[in-house]
Write an enzyme that holds these catalytic residues in place. Structure first.
Site, PDB file in Angstrom:
ATOM      1  N   ARG A  99     -23.462   9.057  30.240  1.00  0.00           N
ATOM      2  CA  ARG A  99     -22.487   8.263  31.005  1.00  0.00           C
ATOM      3  C   ARG A  99     -21.584   9.176  31.815  1.00  0.00           C
ATOM      4  O   ARG A  99     -21.367  10.334  31.455  1.00  0.00           O
ATOM      5  CB  ARG A  99     -21.641   7.405  30.064  1.00  0.00           C
ATOM      6  CG  ARG A  99     -22.428   6.307  29.358  1.00  0.00           C
ATOM      7  CD  ARG A  99     -21.501   5.379  28.597  1.00  0.00           C
ATOM      8  NE  ARG A  99     -20.828   4.473  29.499  1.00  0.00           N
ATOM      9  CZ  ARG A  99     -21.180   3.194  29.706  1.00  0.00           C
ATOM     10  NH1 ARG A  99     -22.178   2.674  29.037  1.00  0.00           N
ATOM     11  NH2 ARG A  99     -20.508   2.456  30.546  1.00  0.00           N
ATOM     12  N   GLU A 125     -36.836  -2.657  33.110  1.00  0.00           N
ATOM     13  CA  GLU A 125     -36.426  -2.963  31.735  1.00  0.00           C
ATOM     14  C   GLU A 125     -35.595  -4.239  31.795  1.00  0.00           C
ATOM     15  O   GLU A 125     -34.572  -4.299  32.483  1.00  0.00           O
ATOM     16  CB  GLU A 125     -35.616  -1.811  31.127  1.00  0.00           C
ATOM     17  CG  GLU A 125     -35.226  -2.135  29.687  1.00  0.00           C
ATOM     18  CD  GLU A 125     -34.744  -0.941  28.892  1.00  0.00           C
ATOM     19  OE1 GLU A 125     -35.193   0.196  29.157  1.00  0.00           O
ATOM     20  OE2 GLU A 125     -33.906  -1.151  28.003  1.00  0.00           O
ATOM     21  N   HIS A 133     -28.256   7.849  27.155  1.00  0.00           N
ATOM     22  CA  HIS A 133     -27.513   7.441  28.347  1.00  0.00           C
ATOM     23  C   HIS A 133     -26.421   8.479  28.576  1.00  0.00           C
ATOM     24  O   HIS A 133     -25.470   8.563  27.798  1.00  0.00           O
ATOM     25  CB  HIS A 133     -26.914   6.053  28.101  1.00  0.00           C
ATOM     26  CG  HIS A 133     -26.213   5.468  29.290  1.00  0.00           C
ATOM     27  ND1 HIS A 133     -25.689   4.210  29.281  1.00  0.00           N
ATOM     28  CD2 HIS A 133     -25.948   5.968  30.529  1.00  0.00           C
ATOM     29  CE1 HIS A 133     -25.141   3.949  30.459  1.00  0.00           C
ATOM     30  NE2 HIS A 133     -25.273   5.002  31.229  1.00  0.00           N
ATOM     31  N   THR A 192     -23.588  -1.300  28.405  1.00  0.00           N
ATOM     32  CA  THR A 192     -24.119  -1.765  29.691  1.00  0.00           C
ATOM     33  C   THR A 192     -24.190  -3.284  29.645  1.00  0.00           C
ATOM     34  O   THR A 192     -25.092  -3.862  29.049  1.00  0.00           O
ATOM     35  CB  THR A 192     -25.509  -1.146  29.924  1.00  0.00           C
ATOM     36  OG1 THR A 192     -25.429   0.238  29.630  1.00  0.00           O
ATOM     37  CG2 THR A 192     -25.935  -1.325  31.368  1.00  0.00           C
ATOM     38  N   ARG A 222     -18.986   9.867  27.137  1.00  0.00           N
ATOM     39  CA  ARG A 222     -18.364   9.411  25.891  1.00  0.00           C
ATOM     40  C   ARG A 222     -19.262   9.642  24.681  1.00  0.00           C
ATOM     41  O   ARG A 222     -18.787   9.671  23.562  1.00  0.00           O
ATOM     42  CB  ARG A 222     -17.966   7.946  25.984  1.00  0.00           C
ATOM     43  CG  ARG A 222     -19.129   7.003  26.055  1.00  0.00           C
ATOM     44  CD  ARG A 222     -18.669   5.562  26.049  1.00  0.00           C
ATOM     45  NE  ARG A 222     -18.064   5.168  27.294  1.00  0.00           N
ATOM     46  CZ  ARG A 222     -17.994   3.900  27.711  1.00  0.00           C
ATOM     47  NH1 ARG A 222     -18.454   2.933  26.949  1.00  0.00           N
ATOM     48  NH2 ARG A 222     -17.462   3.582  28.856  1.00  0.00           N
ATOM     49  N   HIS A 274     -31.662  -4.132  24.678  1.00  0.00           N
ATOM     50  CA  HIS A 274     -30.230  -4.388  24.556  1.00  0.00           C
ATOM     51  C   HIS A 274     -29.962  -5.465  23.511  1.00  0.00           C
ATOM     52  O   HIS A 274     -30.445  -6.579  23.610  1.00  0.00           O
ATOM     53  CB  HIS A 274     -29.557  -4.806  25.867  1.00  0.00           C
ATOM     54  CG  HIS A 274     -28.081  -4.501  25.847  1.00  0.00           C
ATOM     55  ND1 HIS A 274     -27.568  -3.293  26.247  1.00  0.00           N
ATOM     56  CD2 HIS A 274     -27.037  -5.227  25.407  1.00  0.00           C
ATOM     57  CE1 HIS A 274     -26.269  -3.291  26.086  1.00  0.00           C
ATOM     58  NE2 HIS A 274     -25.913  -4.446  25.568  1.00  0.00           N
ATOM     59  N   GLU A 326     -31.198   7.272  30.621  1.00  0.00           N
ATOM     60  CA  GLU A 326     -30.526   6.163  31.286  1.00  0.00           C
ATOM     61  C   GLU A 326     -29.404   6.754  32.130  1.00  0.00           C
ATOM     62  O   GLU A 326     -28.638   7.589  31.658  1.00  0.00           O
ATOM     63  CB  GLU A 326     -29.930   5.206  30.256  1.00  0.00           C
ATOM     64  CG  GLU A 326     -30.979   4.502  29.437  1.00  0.00           C
ATOM     65  CD  GLU A 326     -30.350   3.606  28.378  1.00  0.00           C
ATOM     66  OE1 GLU A 326     -29.116   3.528  28.291  1.00  0.00           O
ATOM     67  OE2 GLU A 326     -31.106   3.011  27.623  1.00  0.00           O
TER      68      GLU A 326
HETATM   69  N1  PXP Z   1     -31.723  -0.271  27.260  1.00  0.00           N
HETATM   70  C1  PXP Z   1     -30.735   0.067  28.113  1.00  0.00           C
HETATM   71  C2  PXP Z   1     -31.087   0.254  29.555  1.00  0.00           C
HETATM   72  C3  PXP Z   1     -29.415   0.265  27.659  1.00  0.00           C
HETATM   73  O1  PXP Z   1     -28.450   0.592  28.528  1.00  0.00           O
HETATM   74  C4  PXP Z   1     -29.161   0.131  26.284  1.00  0.00           C
HETATM   75  C5  PXP Z   1     -27.779   0.378  25.772  1.00  0.00           C
HETATM   76  O2  PXP Z   1     -27.398   1.673  26.043  1.00  0.00           O
HETATM   77  C6  PXP Z   1     -30.225  -0.184  25.436  1.00  0.00           C
HETATM   78  C7  PXP Z   1     -31.492  -0.410  25.950  1.00  0.00           C
HETATM   79  C8  PXP Z   1     -30.050  -0.289  23.959  1.00  0.00           C
HETATM   80  O3  PXP Z   1     -29.186  -1.322  23.630  1.00  0.00           O
HETATM   81  P1  PXP Z   1     -28.656  -1.436  22.142  1.00  0.00           P
HETATM   82  O4  PXP Z   1     -27.854  -0.205  21.880  1.00  0.00           O
HETATM   83  O5  PXP Z   1     -27.837  -2.687  22.182  1.00  0.00           O
HETATM   84  O6  PXP Z   1     -29.856  -1.540  21.253  1.00  0.00           O
END
Ligand code: PXP
Length: 243
Positions: free
Chosen positions: A49, A155, A47, A105, A53, A194, A74
């Site tokens: 951002r 997703e 990701h 997120t 970060r 997530h 992402e």
């Molecule tokens: N999927 C997406 C779209 C996310 O934004 C994130 C967190 O960056 C994840 C999956 C993974 O989440 P986690 O780090 O909690 O496993």
């Protein structure tokens, strides 16, 4: 119902979080990507951002070149991120809501409420051959919005499931299962992610329509204790055991 193979995308953002804590080059997310590949991960997720970060711009090409694995970028729905995606041509781009002050997120993208803003972004990424995914709450109106936007993938945000307790766990799991089925029925490939851990991954992994899980924070956290190869291998085994 045919159960598809379930891919594991490993989000390596927090390797970069630790690196950035000291401002140097260690630990390098490239090395993490290589270990994920050795351990049987199917993809690398990062990701980028707005505040950089964790993952930084220069990490993208390095991570992409480090393994043969597909890169899932992402990204927030901004012009800056679209330009970066078009330049780097990741295998997939997952559009996420992003607020500067959040720790992670926290909710899904409001695909239903932001059709006009998202439509040109989805179209530009798709036209460039990038698989577009929308990170949405498991709600029928968001799936319908994804269909209207022509997104090939959604997703499903598993955060509510991951944080649920007691009877609410089954309720949240049902929502994810129902929305995975609704997406698949309408030709959209459902992914999920997530907050997934060794303890909560299996009921999600058992949802037959899901094609991919994206997991980050827990795997990197576990890697502190047992190593990244072992944490990814164990997650893979838990997923495979219920398919
Ligand atoms: N999927 C997406 C779209 C996310 O934004 C994130 C967190 O960056 C994840 C999956 C993974 O989440 P986690 O780090 O909690 O496993």
């Amino acid at each position: 119902m045919v159960t598809r193979p379930l891919r594991l995308g490993v989000n390596i953002d927090h390797v970069a979080t630790i690196r950035n804590a000291r401002g140097g080059e260690h630990p390098d997310p490239v090395r993490a990507a290589q270990i994920v590949a050795q351990a049987g991960g199917d993809g690398i997720t990062v990701h980028l951002r707005e505040d950089r970060r964790h993952i930084r711009d220069e990490d993208l090409a390095r991570v992409q070149a480090a393994t043969g694995l597909p890169l899932n970028l992402e990204m927030a729905a901004t012009d800056e991120m679209v330009e970066i995606a078009l330049r780097h041509q990741p295998h997939a781009a997952c559009i996420v809501p992003e607020r500067r002050e959040e720790r992670t997120t926290e909710g899904g993208l409001d695909a239903a409420g932001q059709h006009n803003r998202l439509a040109p972004i989805v179209a530009r990424l798709r036209d460039a051959g990038i698989r577009v995914s929308l990170f949405i709450a498991p709600e029928a109106r968001q799936i319908e919005a994804a269909m209207q936007l022509g997104a090939p993938i959604v997703e499903l945000h598993t955060g509510e499931y991951a944080h649920a307790t007691g009877d609410q766990v089954a309720v949240e799991l049902r929502r994810i299962a129902d929305m995975a089925a609704l997406a698949a029925k309408n030709g959209i490939e459902p992914h999920a992610g997530h907050g997934l851990t060794y303890d909560n991954v299996q009921p999600v992994a058992a949802i037959p329509q899901l094609a991919e899980l994206n997991i980050g924070h827990y795997l990197i956290g576990e890697a502190i204790f047992c190593g990244l190869e072992a944490s990814v291998t164990k997650m893979r085994e838990l997923m495979d055991a219920v398919r």
